[in-house]
Write a protein that holds these residues in place. Sequence first.
Motif, PDB file in Angstrom:
ATOM      1  N   ASP A 125      -1.090   4.682   8.747  1.00 41.90           N
ATOM      2  CA  ASP A 125      -1.615   5.309   7.521  1.00 41.90           C
ATOM      3  C   ASP A 125      -2.767   6.254   7.887  1.00 41.90           C
ATOM      4  O   ASP A 125      -3.940   5.956   7.645  1.00 41.90           O
ATOM      5  CB  ASP A 125      -2.094   4.212   6.561  1.00 41.90           C
ATOM      6  N   ASP A 171       0.841  -1.203   0.000  1.00 39.82           N
ATOM      7  CA  ASP A 171       0.000   0.000   0.000  1.00 39.82           C
ATOM      8  C   ASP A 171       0.879   1.259   0.000  1.00 39.82           C
ATOM      9  O   ASP A 171       0.560   2.261  -0.639  1.00 39.82           O
ATOM     10  CB  ASP A 171      -0.888  -0.032   1.259  1.00 39.82           C
ATOM     11  N   GLN A 172       1.993   1.195   0.710  1.00 36.65           N
ATOM     12  CA  GLN A 172       2.924   2.338   0.728  1.00 36.65           C
ATOM     13  C   GLN A 172       3.441   2.660  -0.682  1.00 36.65           C
ATOM     14  O   GLN A 172       3.841   3.768  -0.959  1.00 36.65           O
ATOM     15  CB  GLN A 172       4.118   2.036   1.649  1.00 36.65           C
ATOM     16  N   ARG A 173       3.440   1.654  -1.545  1.00 38.75           N
ATOM     17  CA  ARG A 173       3.908   1.877  -2.921  1.00 38.75           C
ATOM     18  C   ARG A 173       2.736   2.059  -3.891  1.00 38.75           C
ATOM     19  O   ARG A 173       2.934   2.129  -5.107  1.00 38.75           O
ATOM     20  CB  ARG A 173       4.776   0.705  -3.387  1.00 38.75           C
ATOM     21  N   GLY A 174       1.508   2.056  -3.342  1.00 38.91           N
ATOM     22  CA  GLY A 174       0.339   2.310  -4.196  1.00 38.91           C
ATOM     23  C   GLY A 174      -0.091   1.111  -5.023  1.00 38.91           C
ATOM     24  O   GLY A 174      -0.819   1.262  -6.011  1.00 38.91           O
ATOM     25  N   HIS A 176       4.656   6.613  -1.995  1.00 35.79           N
ATOM     26  CA  HIS A 176       4.563   5.871  -3.261  1.00 35.79           C
ATOM     27  C   HIS A 176       5.872   5.852  -4.051  1.00 35.79           C
ATOM     28  O   HIS A 176       6.188   4.880  -4.718  1.00 35.79           O
ATOM     29  CB  HIS A 176       3.454   6.459  -4.147  1.00 35.79           C
ATOM     30  N   GLU A 177       6.627   6.954  -3.993  1.00 30.92           N
ATOM     31  CA  GLU A 177       7.866   7.021  -4.777  1.00 30.92           C
ATOM     32  C   GLU A 177       9.072   6.479  -4.013  1.00 30.92           C
ATOM     33  O   GLU A 177      10.213   6.647  -4.438  1.00 30.92           O
ATOM     34  CB  GLU A 177       8.157   8.481  -5.182  1.00 30.92           C
ATOM     35  N   ARG A 233      -5.406  13.602   2.415  1.00 28.61           N
ATOM     36  CA  ARG A 233      -4.502  12.586   1.847  1.00 28.61           C
ATOM     37  C   ARG A 233      -4.267  11.480   2.883  1.00 28.61           C
ATOM     38  O   ARG A 233      -4.290  11.734   4.080  1.00 28.61           O
ATOM     39  CB  ARG A 233      -3.129  13.199   1.510  1.00 28.61           C
ATOM     40  N   ARG A 234      -3.996  10.281   2.420  1.00 26.45           N
ATOM     41  CA  ARG A 234      -3.519   9.214   3.309  1.00 26.45           C
ATOM     42  C   ARG A 234      -2.003   9.323   3.390  1.00 26.45           C
ATOM     43  O   ARG A 234      -1.349   9.548   2.366  1.00 26.45           O
ATOM     44  CB  ARG A 234      -3.889   7.859   2.725  1.00 26.45           C
ATOM     45  N   THR A 275       0.254   7.532   0.878  1.00 22.94           N
ATOM     46  CA  THR A 275       0.391   8.018  -0.504  1.00 22.94           C
ATOM     47  C   THR A 275       1.669   8.853  -0.664  1.00 22.94           C
ATOM     48  O   THR A 275       2.182   8.978  -1.768  1.00 22.94           O
ATOM     49  CB  THR A 275      -0.828   8.856  -0.951  1.00 22.94           C
ATOM     50  N   ASP A 292      -5.271   9.605   7.988  1.00 27.00           N
ATOM     51  CA  ASP A 292      -5.916  10.517   7.028  1.00 27.00           C
ATOM     52  C   ASP A 292      -5.577  11.929   7.479  1.00 27.00           C
ATOM     53  O   ASP A 292      -6.096  12.392   8.499  1.00 27.00           O
ATOM     54  CB  ASP A 292      -7.433  10.315   7.042  1.00 27.00           C
TER      55      ASP A 292
END
Length: 490
Positions: A389, A57-60, A406-407, A399-400, A403, A391
Amino acid sequence: MDEHAVVIAGGASTGLMLAAELSLARVDVVVVEPRMTQEVLGTRARGVHARTIEVLDQRGIADRFLSQGQPAQIAGLVTAVPLDMSDSPTRHPYGLALVQQRIEETLAAWVAELAVPIHRGREVTGFTQDDTGVDVALSDGSSLRAKYLVGCDGGRSLVRKRAGIEFPGWDATTSSLIAEGEWSEEPAWGIRRTEGGINALGKLDGGKRVGLLLVEPQARDEEPTLDALRSALVAVYGTDFGVHKVTFLSRFTDSARQAASYRKGRVLLAGDAAHVHSPAGGQGVSLGVQDAVNLGWKLAQVVKGISPESLLDTYQAERHPIAARALRLNMAATALNRGDERATALRELVSEMLAMDEPRKRYAAILSGLEIHYDAGAGHPLLGRRMPDLDVITASGPRRVFTFLHEARAVLLNLSAPLDIAPWAERVQRVDARYAGPWELPMVGAVPAPAAVLIRPDGYVAWVGDGTDHGLQDALSRWFGPAVTFAPAR
Ligand SMILES: Cc1cc2nc3c(=O)[nH]c(=O)nc-3n(C[C@H](O)[C@H](O)[C@H](O)COP(=O)(O)OP(=O)(O)OC[C@H]3O[C@@H](n4cnc5c(N)ncnc54)[C@H](O)[C@@H]3O)c2cc1C
């Protein structure tokens, strides 16, 4: 000779995850994998645990896996006694039932999007290392030059053996056969315990085929045969159910071993290459994926010259104890699931205890990987633990927190007065946000709200702010290299 920053031996779950992490960090990486496709012989892993879902999830990319599998309550210590973790403070309070082939295919598709080259149909056959890099020999006679070689080549790892890294542990006391085939007599479906442990016959393909798990009368380690499968069936059930058309037959043991060192010079190990144990508890894929996520950003920074090589020592310091504990729990699970009267009595006792809230939460958090606590110094309970995670509200809307990861870049999350991290701006993104909700950690419970948190690319908290920047520069330098000051343009 073909040159790359990193060569990864093995393109299964660990190697693919590491390849993606390095690629996100803009490192030139190549994978060497003997299999021509991602096909996995037999079922092998049947799922991953909650922290692994969070890491994806951390990487989307968690949805890619969630959409193919089923949420499942986890077992791990006592088979058939699930540990309900639905009250765990995570967005994913469950394990994900998904077979290894789907896990690998989904990771491979992501790695393809990231355009990481995979040399298929070749394997690493040897290597030599010097002060500046590693020459890696491949089975087709070609070779690759890399700054680092990472062995993600499984339990029988050639990389580990050639590096001369010891693999101490515990020999097998029992072995089991796992197979898939057809039957001519209706099998005795379900679980049957014998003195040695658990046997199970389950329907595959809507009942046309049978999946078998059988404890063998004596522990064996060689390649299994059809005769051995039939004898094991007769020993447990008195018949072999006319098993035929066996398309998959494999043997695993309860041996548990761990590499004495995860690094030798420019050669590192991750996943099963670094630790093996029986499949009880379903920890293997999760351990490997999380090894990769711990190692990826550190190796990237070392390769780019941002951090000294000593940053790689934290990979062993952080991940070795996690696998060591998994091995101990795995051995406990093997002992607990034997069928003799004493083990049965012990299993009943442990099952009773696991039904109590405190032990249930504790072991659910441990087995799911949600309670991992790396040493990031003393102080706030968030230090060294996974960032929840949350909100949050930013200038551009809700945003979460995941997100921002992700990079695979570090984040300074400012939740009160903004802190200045200009000298690290290339490596750490600053996010100014508001959050008024609770802070709750698995197993720990509610913790005081911090004013700011420094989050590593793997999602673990490296520094917690109390409203000042006390200790921030030290944490930034420790994890993300020394400050960079730019001379003003003339
Ligand atoms: C019967 C069984 C059931 C299991 N159940 C579960 C479960 O429910 N949950 C779970 O999490 N885990 C489970 N596991 C464990 C899980 O399968 C492993 O932990 C996991 O596959 C490890 O991933 P890895 O990428 O580290 O290594 P592997 O999956 O072993 O992959 C190693 C890769 O390296 C490649 N390779 C080998 N030699 C070389 C070489 N010389 N050069 C280059 N590449 C090479 C191989 O082709 C392979 O692709 C189970 C295992 C078994 C056997």
